[in-house]
Write a protein that holds these residues in place. Structure first.
Motif, PDB file in Angstrom:
ATOM      1  N   ASP A  71       4.835   5.992   9.587  1.00 24.13           N
ATOM      2  CA  ASP A  71       5.268   5.384   8.330  1.00 24.13           C
ATOM      3  C   ASP A  71       4.117   5.479   7.323  1.00 24.13           C
ATOM      4  N   LEU A  72       4.249   6.384   6.360  1.00 27.06           N
ATOM      5  CA  LEU A  72       3.176   6.596   5.378  1.00 27.06           C
ATOM      6  C   LEU A  72       2.866   5.341   4.577  1.00 27.06           C
ATOM      7  N   ASP A  73       3.878   4.629   4.143  1.00 28.95           N
ATOM      8  CA  ASP A  73       3.634   3.441   3.320  1.00 28.95           C
ATOM      9  C   ASP A  73       2.881   2.368   4.100  1.00 28.95           C
ATOM     10  N   ALA A  74       3.293   2.110   5.334  1.00 28.92           N
ATOM     11  CA  ALA A  74       2.615   1.100   6.155  1.00 28.92           C
ATOM     12  C   ALA A  74       1.187   1.536   6.475  1.00 28.92           C
ATOM     13  N   ALA A  75       1.000   2.810   6.805  1.00 30.73           N
ATOM     14  CA  ALA A  75      -0.335   3.316   7.115  1.00 30.73           C
ATOM     15  C   ALA A  75      -1.226   3.256   5.878  1.00 30.73           C
ATOM     16  N   GLU A  76      -0.667   3.576   4.718  1.00 26.21           N
ATOM     17  CA  GLU A  76      -1.444   3.494   3.483  1.00 26.21           C
ATOM     18  C   GLU A  76      -1.923   2.068   3.240  1.00 26.21           C
ATOM     19  N   ARG A  77      -1.041   1.101   3.351  1.00 28.47           N
ATOM     20  CA  ARG A  77      -1.442  -0.300   3.162  1.00 28.47           C
ATOM     21  C   ARG A  77      -2.578  -0.671   4.112  1.00 28.47           C
ATOM     22  N   ALA A  78      -2.460  -0.248   5.364  1.00 27.90           N
ATOM     23  CA  ALA A  78      -3.466  -0.595   6.378  1.00 27.90           C
ATOM     24  C   ALA A  78      -4.830   0.019   6.060  1.00 27.90           C
ATOM     25  N   VAL A  79      -4.863   1.321   5.733  1.00 29.84           N
ATOM     26  CA  VAL A  79      -6.174   1.939   5.497  1.00 29.84           C
ATOM     27  C   VAL A  79      -6.813   1.418   4.212  1.00 29.84           C
ATOM     28  N   LEU A  80      -6.010   1.100   3.208  1.00 28.80           N
ATOM     29  CA  LEU A  80      -6.572   0.529   1.980  1.00 28.80           C
ATOM     30  C   LEU A  80      -7.168  -0.848   2.247  1.00 28.80           C
ATOM     31  N   GLU A  81      -6.509  -1.655   3.074  1.00 28.92           N
ATOM     32  CA  GLU A  81      -7.044  -2.968   3.446  1.00 28.92           C
ATOM     33  C   GLU A  81      -8.347  -2.833   4.226  1.00 28.92           C
ATOM     34  N   LEU A  82      -8.496  -1.734   4.962  1.00 33.68           N
ATOM     35  CA  LEU A  82      -9.706  -1.503   5.763  1.00 33.68           C
ATOM     36  C   LEU A  82     -10.854  -0.908   4.948  1.00 33.68           C
ATOM     37  N   GLY A  83     -10.609  -0.541   3.701  1.00 37.23           N
ATOM     38  CA  GLY A  83     -11.686  -0.050   2.860  1.00 37.23           C
ATOM     39  C   GLY A  83     -11.568   1.390   2.403  1.00 37.23           C
ATOM     40  N   ALA A  84     -10.483   2.078   2.745  1.00 32.04           N
ATOM     41  CA  ALA A  84     -10.283   3.440   2.242  1.00 32.04           C
ATOM     42  C   ALA A  84      -9.930   3.365   0.757  1.00 32.04           C
ATOM     43  N   ARG A  85     -10.088   4.500   0.073  1.00 35.70           N
ATOM     44  CA  ARG A  85      -9.648   4.565  -1.318  1.00 35.70           C
ATOM     45  C   ARG A  85      -8.813   5.831  -1.510  1.00 35.70           C
ATOM     46  N   PRO A  86      -7.787   5.757  -2.342  1.00 31.56           N
ATOM     47  CA  PRO A  86      -6.925   6.927  -2.544  1.00 31.56           C
ATOM     48  C   PRO A  86      -7.638   8.028  -3.313  1.00 31.56           C
ATOM     49  N   LEU A  87      -7.412   9.267  -2.892  1.00 31.69           N
ATOM     50  CA  LEU A  87      -7.918  10.434  -3.611  1.00 31.69           C
ATOM     51  C   LEU A  87      -6.766  11.215  -4.239  1.00 31.69           C
ATOM     52  N   ASP A  88      -5.680  11.367  -3.498  1.00 29.52           N
ATOM     53  CA  ASP A  88      -4.521  12.121  -3.971  1.00 29.52           C
ATOM     54  C   ASP A  88      -3.299  11.576  -3.235  1.00 29.52           C
ATOM     55  N   ALA A  89      -2.812  10.448  -3.712  1.00 32.31           N
ATOM     56  CA  ALA A  89      -1.721   9.770  -3.009  1.00 32.31           C
ATOM     57  C   ALA A  89      -0.559   9.417  -3.934  1.00 32.31           C
ATOM     58  N   GLU A  90      -0.547   9.967  -5.151  1.00 34.78           N
ATOM     59  CA  GLU A  90       0.484   9.603  -6.112  1.00 34.78           C
ATOM     60  C   GLU A  90       1.839  10.249  -5.821  1.00 34.78           C
ATOM     61  N   ASP A  91       1.847  11.474  -5.309  1.00 37.00           N
ATOM     62  CA  ASP A  91       3.096  12.200  -5.078  1.00 37.00           C
ATOM     63  C   ASP A  91       3.760  11.692  -3.801  1.00 37.00           C
ATOM     64  N   ARG A  92       4.732  10.799  -3.968  1.00 37.22           N
ATOM     65  CA  ARG A  92       5.394  10.170  -2.824  1.00 37.22           C
ATOM     66  C   ARG A  92       6.437  11.075  -2.169  1.00 37.22           C
ATOM     67  N   SER A  93       6.690  12.254  -2.729  1.00 40.81           N
ATOM     68  CA  SER A  93       7.670  13.168  -2.131  1.00 40.81           C
ATOM     69  C   SER A  93       7.049  14.032  -1.031  1.00 40.81           C
ATOM     70  N   ARG A  94       5.723  14.087  -0.975  1.00 41.02           N
ATOM     71  CA  ARG A  94       5.040  14.905   0.042  1.00 41.02           C
ATOM     72  C   ARG A  94       4.985  14.169   1.376  1.00 41.02           C
ATOM     73  N   SER A  95       4.717  14.914   2.414  1.00 44.63           N
ATOM     74  CA  SER A  95       4.605  14.341   3.759  1.00 44.63           C
ATOM     75  C   SER A  95       3.168  13.948   4.098  1.00 44.63           C
ATOM     76  N   PHE A  96       2.270  13.959   3.124  1.00 42.15           N
ATOM     77  CA  PHE A  96       0.871  13.577   3.353  1.00 42.15           C
ATOM     78  C   PHE A  96       0.315  12.916   2.095  1.00 42.15           C
ATOM     79  N   ARG A  97      -0.754  12.144   2.306  1.00 43.30           N
ATOM     80  CA  ARG A  97      -1.507  11.514   1.227  1.00 43.30           C
ATOM     81  C   ARG A  97      -2.987  11.578   1.591  1.00 43.30           C
ATOM     82  N   VAL A  98      -3.838  11.741   0.582  1.00 40.60           N
ATOM     83  CA  VAL A  98      -5.271  11.957   0.815  1.00 40.60           C
ATOM     84  C   VAL A  98      -6.061  10.714   0.391  1.00 40.60           C
ATOM     85  N   TYR A  99      -6.999  10.314   1.248  1.00 39.78           N
ATOM     86  CA  TYR A  99      -7.841   9.135   1.024  1.00 39.78           C
ATOM     87  C   TYR A  99      -9.287   9.491   1.340  1.00 39.78           C
ATOM     88  N   ALA A 100     -10.193   8.594   0.968  1.00 39.97           N
ATOM     89  CA  ALA A 100     -11.598   8.704   1.370  1.00 39.97           C
ATOM     90  C   ALA A 100     -11.912   7.504   2.246  1.00 39.97           C
TER      91      ALA A 100
END
Length: 119
Positions: free
Chosen positions: A78-107
């Motif tokens: 689940d991309l949305d749930a995983a995104e929430r989790a990594v952001l809470e842990l201290g990751a930051r989005p790099l390329d996560a705006e396109d919600r139609s893709r099957s991947f999102r990029v973080y640091a």
């Protein structure tokens, strides 16, 4: 016939214990090691290691003039749930705006790029 077997993927970083803790929260596993080298023993037997690099400069994303060196692809259900989790842990989005893709990029907290992939 193979010449070698992959032992570990090693990330340079300023604080190996802190970055190992971030990835342990994301991937599970056990953190072991000293201040300048820390192993994250992952479920299934793989190892992700972290090496102290006092002059560490994080890769840039995206940067056509600079190499990102490499990045980790982390499979998730689940991309949305995983995104929430990594952001809470201290990751930051790099390329996560396109919600139609099957991947999102973080640091990660040290600046290494990684992808959450629902592939």
């Amino acid at each position: 016939m193979a010449v070698a077997e992959l032992g570990a993927v090693v990330l340079d970083c300023p604080d190996p214990r802190a970055l190992a803790g971030f990835y342990a929260d994301v991937l599970g596993g056990t953190v072991e090691g000293e201040d300048d080298w820390v192993d994250l023993r992952l479920p299934g037997g793989r190892t992700l290691a972290f090496q102290a690099a006092p002059g560490f400069v994080p890769p840039k994303w995206p940067a056509p003039d600079d190499s990102q060196q490499f990045h980790l692809d982390l499979a998730v259900k689940d991309l949305d749930a995983a995104e929430r989790a990594v952001l809470e842990l201290g990751a930051r989005p790099l390329d996560a705006e396109d919600r139609s893709r099957s991947f999102r990029v973080y640091a990660d907290p040290a600046g290494h790029p990684f992808c959450l992939c629902a592939c």
